[in-house]
Design a protein around this motif. Sequence first.
Motif, PDB file in Angstrom:
ATOM      1  N   UNK A 139      44.393  46.441  40.859  1.00 57.33           N
ATOM      2  CA  UNK A 139      43.003  46.533  40.398  1.00 57.33           C
ATOM      3  C   UNK A 139      42.683  47.973  40.008  1.00 57.33           C
ATOM      4  N   UNK A 140      43.136  48.927  40.817  1.00 59.59           N
ATOM      5  CA  UNK A 140      42.879  50.339  40.519  1.00 59.59           C
ATOM      6  C   UNK A 140      43.544  50.748  39.209  1.00 59.59           C
ATOM      7  N   UNK A 141      44.777  50.293  38.974  1.00 54.23           N
ATOM      8  CA  UNK A 141      45.488  50.660  37.749  1.00 54.23           C
ATOM      9  C   UNK A 141      44.821  50.047  36.528  1.00 54.23           C
ATOM     10  N   UNK A 142      44.466  48.776  36.613  1.00 55.25           N
ATOM     11  CA  UNK A 142      43.777  48.135  35.491  1.00 55.25           C
ATOM     12  C   UNK A 142      42.463  48.850  35.196  1.00 55.25           C
ATOM     13  N   UNK A 143      41.736  49.215  36.225  1.00 51.03           N
ATOM     14  CA  UNK A 143      40.467  49.910  36.026  1.00 51.03           C
ATOM     15  C   UNK A 143      40.684  51.254  35.316  1.00 51.03           C
ATOM     16  N   UNK A 195      38.193  42.135  45.677  1.00 47.77           N
ATOM     17  CA  UNK A 195      38.411  42.836  44.412  1.00 47.77           C
ATOM     18  C   UNK A 195      37.262  42.630  43.435  1.00 47.77           C
ATOM     19  N   UNK A 196      36.533  41.531  43.576  1.00 53.36           N
ATOM     20  CA  UNK A 196      35.383  41.319  42.705  1.00 53.36           C
ATOM     21  C   UNK A 196      34.325  42.390  42.978  1.00 53.36           C
ATOM     22  N   UNK A 197      33.998  42.599  44.250  1.00 48.41           N
ATOM     23  CA  UNK A 197      33.028  43.638  44.603  1.00 48.41           C
ATOM     24  C   UNK A 197      33.535  45.016  44.186  1.00 48.41           C
ATOM     25  N   UNK A 198      34.842  45.233  44.295  1.00 45.96           N
ATOM     26  CA  UNK A 198      35.426  46.511  43.902  1.00 45.96           C
ATOM     27  C   UNK A 198      35.219  46.758  42.413  1.00 45.96           C
ATOM     28  N   UNK A 199      35.490  45.743  41.590  1.00 47.14           N
ATOM     29  CA  UNK A 199      35.308  45.902  40.149  1.00 47.14           C
ATOM     30  C   UNK A 199      33.835  46.143  39.802  1.00 47.14           C
ATOM     31  N   UNK A 200      32.941  45.402  40.447  1.00 51.09           N
ATOM     32  CA  UNK A 200      31.516  45.589  40.179  1.00 51.09           C
ATOM     33  C   UNK A 200      31.089  47.008  40.530  1.00 51.09           C
ATOM     34  N   UNK A 201      31.604  47.533  41.643  1.00 55.45           N
ATOM     35  CA  UNK A 201      31.286  48.904  42.040  1.00 55.45           C
ATOM     36  C   UNK A 201      31.813  49.918  41.029  1.00 55.45           C
ATOM     37  N   UNK A 253      31.286  43.844  35.074  1.00 54.09           N
ATOM     38  CA  UNK A 253      30.648  42.592  35.468  1.00 54.09           C
ATOM     39  C   UNK A 253      31.785  41.646  35.826  1.00 54.09           C
ATOM     40  N   UNK A 254      31.705  40.988  36.960  1.00 52.25           N
ATOM     41  CA  UNK A 254      32.803  40.129  37.410  1.00 52.25           C
ATOM     42  C   UNK A 254      32.233  38.939  38.155  1.00 52.25           C
ATOM     43  N   UNK A 255      32.690  37.755  37.787  1.00 54.59           N
ATOM     44  CA  UNK A 255      32.212  36.522  38.411  1.00 54.59           C
ATOM     45  C   UNK A 255      33.409  35.681  38.830  1.00 54.59           C
ATOM     46  N   UNK A 256      33.367  35.148  40.051  1.00 57.03           N
ATOM     47  CA  UNK A 256      34.413  34.262  40.561  1.00 57.03           C
ATOM     48  C   UNK A 256      33.973  32.820  40.338  1.00 57.03           C
ATOM     49  N   UNK A 286      41.110  28.290  45.401  1.00 60.64           N
ATOM     50  CA  UNK A 286      41.425  29.131  44.246  1.00 60.64           C
ATOM     51  C   UNK A 286      40.148  29.559  43.532  1.00 60.64           C
ATOM     52  N   UNK A 287      40.174  30.773  43.040  1.00 62.90           N
ATOM     53  CA  UNK A 287      39.066  31.290  42.245  1.00 62.90           C
ATOM     54  C   UNK A 287      39.613  31.996  41.009  1.00 62.90           C
ATOM     55  N   UNK A 288      38.957  31.767  39.896  1.00 65.13           N
ATOM     56  CA  UNK A 288      39.297  32.447  38.648  1.00 65.13           C
ATOM     57  C   UNK A 288      38.234  33.507  38.395  1.00 65.13           C
ATOM     58  N   UNK A 289      38.681  34.749  38.228  1.00 66.77           N
ATOM     59  CA  UNK A 289      37.764  35.877  38.052  1.00 66.77           C
ATOM     60  C   UNK A 289      37.719  36.254  36.580  1.00 66.77           C
TER      61      UNK A 289
END
Length: 304
Positions: free
Chosen positions: A198-202, A252-258, A262-265, A290-293
């Motif tokens: 997640x950090x690398x993609x960000x 990771x959803x909360x991490x991306x939002x921070x 915008x991220x929705x599961x 399972x969740x798709x983000x």
Amino acid sequence: MAEAPPPAVAHGVARTALMVAAARAIETHRADALAADPYAEHFVRAEPTCAGWPLRPEQVAGGEADPLWGRLGRYFGLRTRVVDDFLLAAAQAGVRQVVLLGAGLDTRANRLPWPGGRTVYELDREPVLTFKARVLAALPPSVPVPEERARRVAVPVDLATPWEGALTDAGFDPGRPTAWLAEGLLLYLPGAAERRLIDTVDRLSAPGSAFFYEIKHPEPPEVRADAMYPRAVRVAGVDMLALFAPGPRPDSVADLVARGWSATAYSPFTFARRHGRGPREIPNDPLAANRWILAHRSRAGAAG
């Protein structure tokens, strides 16, 4: 169809990728197919240890009630369609580079109607990429040779190790918006590895980027006892329970939002209802975890 004996090691090619390819082949030939991949069945046919796997709906004795090739297979078909729509929407919005993390036997560079000038980077272990290239180069005359509708760049890496340098060396430009895909990858990564990814993609995502990935919440024992799991071991030689990363998962959803995304599961059943087909939830359902983000980085503040 009679069940095949437990298959042997697939010569370095991930068996999960072969199992998903078989599911895509079955989906392709459904009357109400959610997605079409004309190349998927040829990967399965090319691996001798997969002999006997079904590649058509009529070869699945239990139909959609079969916990592996029916219900889980339909899940993979639905996921394929949702990802296809997500990536094409990003491309139509102007994204010109796509990165497939753990690309497996994905053929989106060939089969999707990309706008011109798009590049698809496929990151995976070298044996998987080599196997895919060999099969596509040896398709029988009855199968149209896949035309690269986007420029395909294979990047052999082990995603458990740092991979940023290999991607940029292959021509990836972190200054441009990117559509990222981690389809069925994070389920198998330990929590620390998920945080690193997640950090690398960000860090590599310019404004206007998009990111689709899949996670799985921990399952109670009664769900892990579902018939899907032992059938996958017995028929396909894939022990999914052993592959799933243990321990608590990062948010990771909360991490991306921070970080400004915008991220929705979403539950996969949301899209099954939307498309009017695909698996529906049942008691003690392993797919319910399972969740798709679907995540996007705003273009606000982007230069140019």
